[in-house]
Design a protein around this motif. Structure first.
Motif, short mmCIF file in Angstrom:
data_model
loop_
_atom_site.label_atom_id
_atom_site.label_comp_id
_atom_site.label_asym_id
_atom_site.label_seq_id
_atom_site.Cartn_x
_atom_site.Cartn_y
_atom_site.Cartn_z
N ILE A 1 0.83 -1.21 0.00
CA ILE A 1 0.00 0.00 0.00
C ILE A 1 0.87 1.26 0.00
O ILE A 1 0.59 2.22 -0.70
N ARG A 2 1.96 1.22 0.76
CA ARG A 2 2.86 2.38 0.79
C ARG A 2 3.46 2.63 -0.58
O ARG A 2 3.50 3.75 -1.06
N GLU B 1 1.26 6.33 -7.08
CA GLU B 1 0.15 7.23 -7.43
C GLU B 1 0.59 8.68 -7.29
O GLU B 1 0.26 9.54 -8.10
N ARG B 2 1.38 8.93 -6.26
CA ARG B 2 1.90 10.29 -6.03
C ARG B 2 2.86 10.69 -7.16
O ARG B 2 2.85 11.85 -7.61
N LYS C 1 1.11 11.80 -10.24
CA LYS C 1 0.51 13.13 -10.13
C LYS C 1 1.45 14.19 -10.70
O LYS C 1 1.00 15.19 -11.26
N ARG D 1 -8.44 -4.62 -1.97
CA ARG D 1 -8.75 -4.04 -3.28
C ARG D 1 -8.43 -4.95 -4.46
O ARG D 1 -9.10 -4.88 -5.47
N VAL E 1 -7.27 1.47 -6.56
CA VAL E 1 -6.59 2.69 -6.13
C VAL E 1 -6.36 2.55 -4.63
O VAL E 1 -7.20 2.00 -3.92
N THR E 2 -5.23 3.02 -4.14
CA THR E 2 -4.97 2.87 -2.70
C THR E 2 -5.96 3.72 -1.89
O THR E 2 -6.46 4.74 -2.37
N GLU E 3 -6.19 3.29 -0.65
CA GLU E 3 -7.11 4.06 0.19
C GLU E 3 -6.55 5.44 0.51
O GLU E 3 -7.31 6.37 0.80
N ILE E 4 -5.25 5.59 0.41
CA ILE E 4 -4.64 6.90 0.67
C ILE E 4 -5.17 7.91 -0.36
O ILE E 4 -5.67 8.98 -0.02
N SER E 5 -5.10 7.54 -1.63
CA SER E 5 -5.63 8.41 -2.68
C SER E 5 -7.14 8.57 -2.57
O SER E 5 -7.68 9.64 -2.83
N ASP F 1 -4.94 0.13 10.27
CA ASP F 1 -3.92 1.17 10.25
C ASP F 1 -4.50 2.57 10.38
O ASP F 1 -5.69 2.79 10.15
N ASP G 1 -3.99 18.45 -1.78
CA ASP G 1 -4.13 19.79 -2.35
C ASP G 1 -5.62 20.10 -2.52
O ASP G 1 -6.48 19.33 -2.08
N SER H 1 -5.92 15.73 -4.20
CA SER H 1 -4.86 14.87 -4.70
C SER H 1 -3.73 14.83 -3.66
O SER H 1 -3.40 15.85 -3.05
N VAL H 2 -3.15 13.65 -3.48
CA VAL H 2 -2.22 13.44 -2.36
C VAL H 2 -0.86 14.08 -2.61
O VAL H 2 -0.25 13.87 -3.66
N ASP H 3 -0.39 14.86 -1.65
CA ASP H 3 0.96 15.42 -1.72
C ASP H 3 1.94 14.58 -0.92
O ASP H 3 3.10 14.46 -1.26
N ASP H 4 1.46 14.04 0.19
CA ASP H 4 2.35 13.30 1.08
C ASP H 4 1.48 12.43 2.00
O ASP H 4 0.30 12.72 2.17
N PHE H 5 2.09 11.40 2.56
CA PHE H 5 1.31 10.57 3.47
C PHE H 5 2.24 9.85 4.43
O PHE H 5 3.44 9.73 4.19
N MET I 1 1.96 6.37 7.38
CA MET I 1 1.10 5.32 7.96
C MET I 1 1.80 4.69 9.15
O MET I 1 3.02 4.70 9.21
#
Lengths: 399, 259
Positions: free
Chosen positions: A386-387, A393-394, A397, B67, B77-81, B104, B111, B115-119, B121
């Motif tokens: 997942i990471r 995905e990032r 972008k 998924r 698509v990951t749950e993060i996105s 988790d 933004d 849309s994900v900039d960073d994450f 976990m």
């Protein structure tokens, strides 16, 4: 991973011969010295002693997915599963009743340099007691950026002490002319290795980190010999040929990634497939570059001291960040992946902060994942996948 | 045009059906058994009141740890996105999402498009997640949904160390044995979880405003404790557990439109 290399067959043959040679040599009076991977093995070769790398044994056990089994033998003796996975493999094999990757080669003497970490000396000390073999520690002072004159002299004095130790324990003679020859061969091989690694900067590249993990065995074990030079000449030739023919490491290279540091050996294929499926090629790692240094043969002992004390694991936080950023620039990386390796504390230290700082300074996305380089019991596939997928995905972008 | 977002979590599975941007169906079910079968049942059940079947969907996107095992989804698509996208769509001014799921917890920087900039976990450890709260509720013989409210009743929370779920459970059991009030133990648990989550999310430099999602957001005690530690009021969507599925449905809508 790339389509099989012709050189890969050559490597398998050479490695098999090398492993067989240890016992043969001992019978003919050439002593077996355990050495660490980042160690002035050039002196060992110059004195016609056979160097054996127990860390390679650990990596072999890891790649064959039996590190956990070997480790259990060590754990039964009280070695905690948080210790270095290579050490647990080696110690485990000494106590094991079955040997899934063959027997680790017992040493006649042990020489260790702590420039990599503090775990190796402890492993070698324990092995020295177990095999009843003399042990020499080459102590590298921790440095921030460059080694100080005092630190360098301290190391050079120890190199001479080690020469003395080797002469006394093996009866072999040290000759400076021979060391110079070995250093020349080592420099030639490391230069060729560097050239091979640099092909990963091409876009698309014929060669990546996961390939390098396979082809690095000769630079670790045989640098200082003609065998290593010949091997990397053949590999370089094959890479040039691949570039000419347009054979690439992955089918659709879109992203170049920096990876820190050792691979997760039992999952090398899994990682390489996941990256390829996301059109990402890992192009550089400080790990595979650990043996891409150069010697100044006009100052043999000084040069050895500089090269081996200035290894990245032996340096400060800022230096290590800079090193990663330099690689990212040189290989035009789009992002970076940092592996927090339970086995390797000195390299995993501060990784989350490093990730933050590198992203702030370069604007490139990065991700940290946790696992163990050898022990599958610490591998949680879903958590890591997942990471990495979120990281991919990032990356998409940005494009 | 109907599309579906499916979020197969470690404890709950969630589904959202969108028709022309509007939510027309939703469902939360415990994930049980084989994911392939479970996801089929989930989609059948959520589509039944609409008189539809999976074949009527123009697109479906799957997220969550399960998924890859959703047979009718065209994309994963990951749950993060997905959490980013879902929150970004509902609250475009949110910059940080804290998701507290079953296995988790995550911090996600987004933004204005979601849309994900960073994450970031949590690593392979259930402390600080929904599962941890479940284990504690069981140990205390309290209903999971009552935990949050009970936490708010305490005036002197106990100190609980939660580096490990298993050790925390035995600590809780020994506190109960010593006759310590349950509300104080529960409040202590919530403080410890909030502390853990906030220190993790700080790694990505929290920016306001902050939204909380996932099953954990339904726990009022935890939300209040997080607000205290963050020093900021947080946004909790009406159905925090469904945000991942909602984000997945928005991705499915993109797919359908790009066909």
């Amino acid at each position: 991973m790339s389509a099989p290399f012709k050189t890969a067959g050559l490597l398998k043959n050479l490695m098999a011969k090398y492993y067989a040679k240890g016992e043969e040599n001992r019978k003919s009076g050439i002593p077996v010295a355990w050495v660490t991977a980042v160690f002035p093995v050039e002196i060992i070769y110059a004195m016609d002693i056979f160097p054996y790398y127990p860390e390679n044994f650990g990596a072999l056990g890891a790649a064959r997915k039996v590190a956990d089994k070997l480790s259990e033998y060590a754990e039964r003796r009280g070695y905690f599963n948080d210790l270095c996975g290579y050490a647990r493999c080696g110690i485990g094999d000494a106590y094991a009743t079955d040997h899934p990757v063959g027997n680790i080669l017992p040493p006649d003497l042990l020489v260790c340099c702590n420039t990599q970490c503090g775990s190796l000396p402890k492993w070698f000390e324990a092995a020295g007691r177990y095999y009843n073999a003399p042990y020499f520690l080459l102590d590298s002072p921790l440095i921030e950026d460059q080694v100080s004159p005092l630190g360098k002299n301290y190391f050079i004095d120890q190199l001479w002490e080690m020469v003395d130790f080797l002469e006394r324990t093996t009866g072999k003679k040290f000759e400076m002319e021979r060391l110079v020859e070995v250093l020349k061969l080592a420099s030639e091989a490391t230069q060729l290795w560097n050239d091979c690694l640099d092909t990963a900067a091409l876009k698309p590249a014929p060669f990546g980190f996961f390939d390098a993990c396979f082809h690095m065995a000769p630079i670790v074990t045989w640098r200082g010999t003609q065998t290593a030079v010949d091997y990397y000449m053949a590999l370089k030739e094959e890479l040039d040929e691949r570039v000419a023919k347009g054979i690439t490491a992955i089918p659709n290279e879109r992203f170049k990634i920096y990876f820190d540091h050792i691979p997760v050996w039992p999952r090398l294929r899994w990682f390489s497939d996941l990256f390829a499926a996301n059109d990402a090629l890992v192009v550089a790692s400080q790990y595979t570059h650990s043996w891409a240094h150069k010697f100044d043969v006009s100052r043999p002992m000084e040069s050895l001291a500089e090269v081996y004390t200035e290894q990245f694991v032996n340096r400060g936080f800022e230096y290590r960040i800079k090193l990663k950023m330099d690689f990212m620039k040189r290989y035009k990386c789009d992002g970076f992946v940092l592996f927090s390796n339970r086995s390797c504390k000195p390299n995993s230290f501060g990784l989350y902060d490093k990730r933050q700082v590198i992203t702030e300074r370069t604007g490139k996305p990065g991700v940290v994942f946790e696992a163990d380089m050898s022990d599958q019991r610490f591998f949680s596939e879903g958590q890591i996948q997942i990471r990495l997928e979120a990281f991919f995905e990032r990356l998409r972008k940005d494009q | 045009m109907y599309v579906a977002g499916i979020d197969i979590g470690s404890i709950y599975s969630k589904a959202i059906i969108l028709k022309d941007n509007q939510v027309v169906g939703s469902l939360v079910k415990r994930t049980g058994g084989e994911i392939k079968v479970a996801s089929q049942k989930l989609i059948e059940e959520v589509l039944m009141p609409l008189g539809l079947q999976a074949a009527d969907l123009r697109a479906a996107v799957a997220t969550g740890y399960g998924r890859i095992s959703v047979p009718f989804a065209q994309k994963q698509v990951t749950e993060i996105s997905c959490f980013g996208r879902g929150i970004g769509h509902l609250f475009p001014y949110v910059r940080t999402v804290i998701d507290i799921g079953g296995q988790d917890s995550k911090g996600i920087k987004i933004d204005d498009q979601g849309s994900v900039d960073d994450f970031v976990m949590n690593d392979k450890c259930a402390a600080g997640t929904g599962r941890f709260l479940e284990v504690m509720a069981n140990a205390l013989e309290v209903k999971l949904e009552d935990m949050g409210l009970l936490a708010l009743l305490s005036n002197s929370p106990e100190e609980i160390g939660i580096t490990c779920t298993v050790f925390a459970e035995s600590q809780v059991i020994s506190l109960v044995a010593k006759g310590r009030p349950k509300v104080d133990i529960i409040a202590g648990i919530h403080q410890a979880i909030a502390e853990r989550i906030v220190s993790m999310v700080k790694m990505i430099r929290i920016e306001e405003r902050i939204a909380i999602t996932g099953g954990g957001a339904k726990n009022i005690g935890l939300v209040r404790e997080l607000e205290k530690k963050l020093g900021s009021k947080v946004i909790v969507p009406e159905e925090p557990q469904l945000i991942g599925a909602y984000g997945a449905a928005l991705f499915a809508q993109d797919l359908a439109r790009n066909e």
